[in-house]
Design a protein around this motif. Structure first.
Motif, mmCIF file in Angstrom:
data_model
loop_
_atom_site.group_PDB
_atom_site.id
_atom_site.type_symbol
_atom_site.label_atom_id
_atom_site.label_comp_id
_atom_site.label_asym_id
_atom_site.label_seq_id
_atom_site.Cartn_x
_atom_site.Cartn_y
_atom_site.Cartn_z
ATOM 1 N N LEU A 48 -0.977 40.182 -46.935
ATOM 2 C CA LEU A 48 -0.829 40.457 -48.363
ATOM 3 C C LEU A 48 0.634 40.401 -48.782
ATOM 4 C CD1 LEU A 48 -3.316 43.450 -48.859
ATOM 5 C CD2 LEU A 48 -3.579 41.137 -49.760
ATOM 6 N N THR A 49 1.497 40.990 -47.965
ATOM 7 C CA THR A 49 2.913 41.072 -48.320
ATOM 8 C C THR A 49 3.609 39.724 -48.198
ATOM 9 O OG1 THR A 49 2.967 43.376 -47.585
ATOM 10 C CG2 THR A 49 5.075 42.250 -47.828
ATOM 11 N N TRP A 50 3.518 39.102 -47.017
ATOM 12 C CA TRP A 50 4.204 37.834 -46.797
ATOM 13 C C TRP A 50 3.482 36.667 -47.459
ATOM 14 C CZ3 TRP A 50 8.744 36.138 -45.109
ATOM 15 C CH2 TRP A 50 9.613 37.099 -44.554
ATOM 16 N N GLY A 51 2.180 36.824 -47.658
ATOM 17 C CA GLY A 51 1.444 35.752 -48.336
ATOM 18 C C GLY A 51 1.972 35.511 -49.733
ATOM 19 N N GLY A 52 2.299 36.588 -50.457
ATOM 20 C CA GLY A 52 2.847 36.423 -51.802
ATOM 21 C C GLY A 52 4.173 35.689 -51.804
ATOM 22 N N ILE A 53 5.052 36.020 -50.842
ATOM 23 C CA ILE A 53 6.354 35.357 -50.763
ATOM 24 C C ILE A 53 6.188 33.868 -50.469
ATOM 25 C CG2 ILE A 53 8.524 35.252 -49.487
ATOM 26 C CD1 ILE A 53 8.220 38.237 -48.928
ATOM 27 N N ILE A 54 5.338 33.559 -49.503
ATOM 28 C CA ILE A 54 5.132 32.160 -49.118
ATOM 29 C C ILE A 54 4.555 31.359 -50.269
ATOM 30 C CG2 ILE A 54 3.815 30.638 -47.586
ATOM 31 C CD1 ILE A 54 4.077 32.868 -45.450
ATOM 32 N N ILE A 55 3.572 31.930 -50.963
ATOM 33 C CA ILE A 55 2.947 31.224 -52.085
ATOM 34 C C ILE A 55 3.974 30.945 -53.177
ATOM 35 C CG2 ILE A 55 1.310 31.479 -53.991
ATOM 36 C CD1 ILE A 55 -0.598 32.821 -52.057
ATOM 37 N N GLU A 56 4.836 31.915 -53.475
ATOM 38 C CA GLU A 56 5.852 31.698 -54.508
ATOM 39 C C GLU A 56 6.777 30.540 -54.148
ATOM 40 O OE1 GLU A 56 6.496 36.082 -56.542
ATOM 41 O OE2 GLU A 56 7.566 35.610 -54.685
ATOM 42 N N LEU A 57 7.205 30.484 -52.906
ATOM 43 C CA LEU A 57 8.123 29.415 -52.494
ATOM 44 C C LEU A 57 7.423 28.055 -52.455
ATOM 45 C CD1 LEU A 57 10.096 31.300 -49.682
ATOM 46 C CD2 LEU A 57 10.783 30.883 -52.060
ATOM 47 N N VAL A 58 6.161 28.042 -52.063
ATOM 48 C CA VAL A 58 5.412 26.776 -52.050
ATOM 49 C C VAL A 58 5.187 26.281 -53.475
ATOM 50 C CG1 VAL A 58 3.197 25.717 -51.481
ATOM 51 C CG2 VAL A 58 4.311 27.223 -49.829
ATOM 52 N N ILE A 59 4.868 27.189 -54.396
ATOM 53 C CA ILE A 59 4.706 26.803 -55.798
ATOM 54 C C ILE A 59 5.979 26.142 -56.310
ATOM 55 C CG2 ILE A 59 4.480 27.698 -58.152
ATOM 56 C CD1 ILE A 59 2.570 29.819 -57.040
ATOM 57 N N ALA A 60 7.124 26.765 -56.010
ATOM 58 C CA ALA A 60 8.402 26.220 -56.469
ATOM 59 C C ALA A 60 8.627 24.810 -55.924
ATOM 60 C CB ALA A 60 9.540 27.142 -56.041
ATOM 61 N N ALA A 61 8.344 24.605 -54.642
ATOM 62 C CA ALA A 61 8.548 23.287 -54.040
ATOM 63 C C ALA A 61 7.597 22.253 -54.630
ATOM 64 C CB ALA A 61 8.366 23.380 -52.526
ATOM 65 N N ALA A 113 0.301 25.620 -66.118
ATOM 66 C CA ALA A 113 -0.616 24.571 -66.571
ATOM 67 C C ALA A 113 0.148 23.450 -67.265
ATOM 68 C CB ALA A 113 -1.667 25.158 -67.507
ATOM 69 N N VAL A 114 1.096 23.813 -68.142
ATOM 70 C CA VAL A 114 1.887 22.787 -68.824
ATOM 71 C C VAL A 114 2.747 22.024 -67.822
ATOM 72 C CG1 VAL A 114 3.633 22.366 -70.591
ATOM 73 C CG2 VAL A 114 1.916 24.146 -70.959
ATOM 74 N N ALA A 115 3.354 22.745 -66.880
ATOM 75 C CA ALA A 115 4.238 22.105 -65.891
ATOM 76 C C ALA A 115 3.480 21.202 -64.925
ATOM 77 C CB ALA A 115 4.992 23.178 -65.110
ATOM 78 N N ALA A 116 2.187 21.469 -64.728
ATOM 79 C CA ALA A 116 1.387 20.680 -63.786
ATOM 80 C C ALA A 116 0.660 19.525 -64.457
ATOM 81 C CB ALA A 116 0.365 21.585 -63.092
ATOM 82 N N ALA A 117 0.910 19.301 -65.729
ATOM 83 C CA ALA A 117 0.185 18.276 -66.480
ATOM 84 C C ALA A 117 0.363 16.904 -65.844
ATOM 85 C CB ALA A 117 0.679 18.244 -67.925
ATOM 86 N N GLY A 119 -2.990 25.448 -58.745
ATOM 87 C CA GLY A 119 -4.053 26.189 -58.063
ATOM 88 C C GLY A 119 -3.520 27.416 -57.352
ATOM 89 N N LEU A 120 -2.370 27.282 -56.688
ATOM 90 C CA LEU A 120 -1.754 28.426 -56.008
ATOM 91 C C LEU A 120 -1.270 29.461 -57.024
ATOM 92 C CD1 LEU A 120 0.315 26.585 -53.253
ATOM 93 C CD2 LEU A 120 -1.740 27.986 -52.914
ATOM 94 N N ASP A 121 -0.798 29.000 -58.167
ATOM 95 C CA ASP A 121 -0.349 29.909 -59.203
ATOM 96 C C ASP A 121 -1.508 30.749 -59.729
ATOM 97 O OD1 ASP A 121 2.292 30.183 -60.994
ATOM 98 O OD2 ASP A 121 0.540 30.482 -62.265
ATOM 99 N N VAL A 122 -2.651 30.108 -59.948
ATOM 100 C CA VAL A 122 -3.845 30.842 -60.388
ATOM 101 C C VAL A 122 -4.259 31.861 -59.327
ATOM 102 C CG1 VAL A 122 -6.295 30.637 -60.958
ATOM 103 C CG2 VAL A 122 -4.654 28.979 -61.880
ATOM 104 N N LEU A 123 -4.239 31.455 -58.059
ATOM 105 C CA LEU A 123 -4.592 32.368 -56.974
ATOM 106 C C LEU A 123 -3.650 33.566 -56.940
ATOM 107 C CD1 LEU A 123 -6.135 33.081 -54.354
ATOM 108 C CD2 LEU A 123 -4.506 31.614 -53.129
ATOM 109 N N LEU A 124 -2.350 33.306 -57.043
ATOM 110 C CA LEU A 124 -1.353 34.379 -56.977
ATOM 111 C C LEU A 124 -1.539 35.377 -58.111
ATOM 112 C CD1 LEU A 124 1.296 35.587 -55.823
ATOM 113 C CD2 LEU A 124 2.535 34.034 -57.369
ATOM 114 N N LYS A 178 -0.537 19.806 -59.278
ATOM 115 C CA LYS A 178 -1.873 20.392 -59.444
ATOM 116 C C LYS A 178 -2.161 21.400 -58.342
ATOM 117 C CE LYS A 178 -3.884 16.574 -62.064
ATOM 118 N NZ LYS A 178 -4.909 15.502 -62.099
ATOM 119 N N ALA A 179 -1.682 21.122 -57.141
ATOM 120 C CA ALA A 179 -1.826 22.097 -56.052
ATOM 121 C C ALA A 179 -1.020 23.354 -56.361
ATOM 122 C CB ALA A 179 -1.369 21.478 -54.733
ATOM 123 N N ALA A 180 0.179 23.174 -56.938
ATOM 124 C CA ALA A 180 0.995 24.325 -57.334
ATOM 125 C C ALA A 180 0.278 25.159 -58.383
ATOM 126 C CB ALA A 180 2.341 23.847 -57.873
#
Length: 328
Positions: free
Chosen positions: A226-239, A280-284, A253-258, A249-251
């Protein structure tokens, strides 16, 4: 050969069109977040005075253009609240995005600078509202749910493309900063931060997720995830937000999950809807097809000259025109 785009930037710009359903959903989610906040929160709570500060709203200098200040004391704050709710409903409906982006940006500014305790969502929405203006100005649709019917002009395309990238970069900076800053907090590094967050008396886990959230945080493995998963997801979204369309679009999906996880555990509905709307706008996608672009209306064939002459001769014969003969 000389007319071909000379670079990747030229190619990306030549196919870019902001008028996508993703743009529409993003605007609607951001507007809905503030609509819910204003509709369900009493005015007195939003404008509650803070210690050692003048009563809210503050209307000095640039703050005077806020929707909470325009008109002075002639308009009550309760009336202002419901007028803003109605305007946000129009924005969320998707009507005339070219004009309502201005109203939306004004309302986002007003809420962000005038209420007593704005959160991070209000700050992010204010920036997003400004960046949505160039994209909205390129949008000539009656509703942002419709497929565009006309090509976009080069000036509108260029300014919208710049705003699109500016929003993506803003989100990248935000998620990188959020993820990296946690490395400086011991509780995040040792994987125990979520244990204390979920048990916070104000922002802790809410029903109906209290029991499962607390149970998961009592076990070392799941607490670490739970703790490290949030950090990893944030960095993956950014990349991924810097990548091509399928990565964005994958980012998303991860944003919605987070943010769905944040809503399920500690609430923050408004903040989460704003972040999902911006993502959503950024993933268009890079382009959107024009309405009925694959269809062409059937063309009426002109009769050939010999057909026209024969037809005229037949009409003249049937009418008994002078000099006409009836074939045997």
């Amino acid at each position: 050969m000389a007319d071909r785009p000379a670079s990747a930037l030229d190619r990306a710009l030549s196919r870019f069109d902001p008028r996508t359903p993703w743009f529409g959903w993003g605007r609607t989610l951001i507007a809905t977040a503030h609509l819910i906040t204003l509709a369900l929160t009493p005015t007195a709570a939003l404008l509650h005075p803070l210690l050692n500060e003048a009563p809210y709203p503050h209307c000095q200098k640039a703050l005077a253009v806020s929707a909470y200040c325009v008109g002075g004391e002639a308009v009550s704050q309760e009336w202002r609240r419901w007028i803003m709710v109605a305007l946000l409903a129009v924005v969320a409906s998707g009507y005339r995005p070219r004009w309502t982006v201005w109203i939306h940006a004004w309302l986002l500014y007003s809420i962000g600078v005038s209420i007593a305790l704005p959160d991070g969502g209000e700050a992010i929405a204010r920036i997003a509202g400004l960046l949505l203006i160039p994209m909205g100005m390129a949008d000539d649709r009656r509703w942002h749910w419709q497929r565009p019917a006309t090509p976009i002009g080069p000036t509108a395309r260029g300014t919208a493309f710049a705003a699109f990238w500016a929003l993506r970069i803003q989100l990248v900076i935000l998620y990188v900063q959020s993820g990296v800053s946690k490395f400086g907090v011991p509780d995040w590094l040792n994987g125990s931060a979520e244990y204390y967050i979920l048990r916070d008396p104000i922002f802790g886990a809410a029903e109906p997720f209290t029991t499962p959230a607390l149970w998961l945080s009592e076990h070392g493995l799941t607490l670490g995830l739970l703790t490290w998963g949030g950090i990893i997801i944030e960095l993956v979204i950014a990349a991924f937000l810097l990548g091509p369309e399928r990565w964005r679009k994958a980012a998303f999906g991860l944003d919605v999950l987070l943010h769905a996880s944040i809503v399920a555990t500690i609430g923050l509905w408004s903040f989460s809807l704003i972040m999902i709307g911006c993502a959503a706008v950024a993933a268009a996608p890079d382009r959107t097809p024009l309405a009925d672009s694959s269809r062409t209306p059937p063309q009426r064939k002109e009769p050939r000259k010999w057909q026209t002459r024969s037809s005229n001769a037949a009409k003249a014969t049937s009418a008994g025109a002078p000099g006409s003969t009836v074939p045997l």
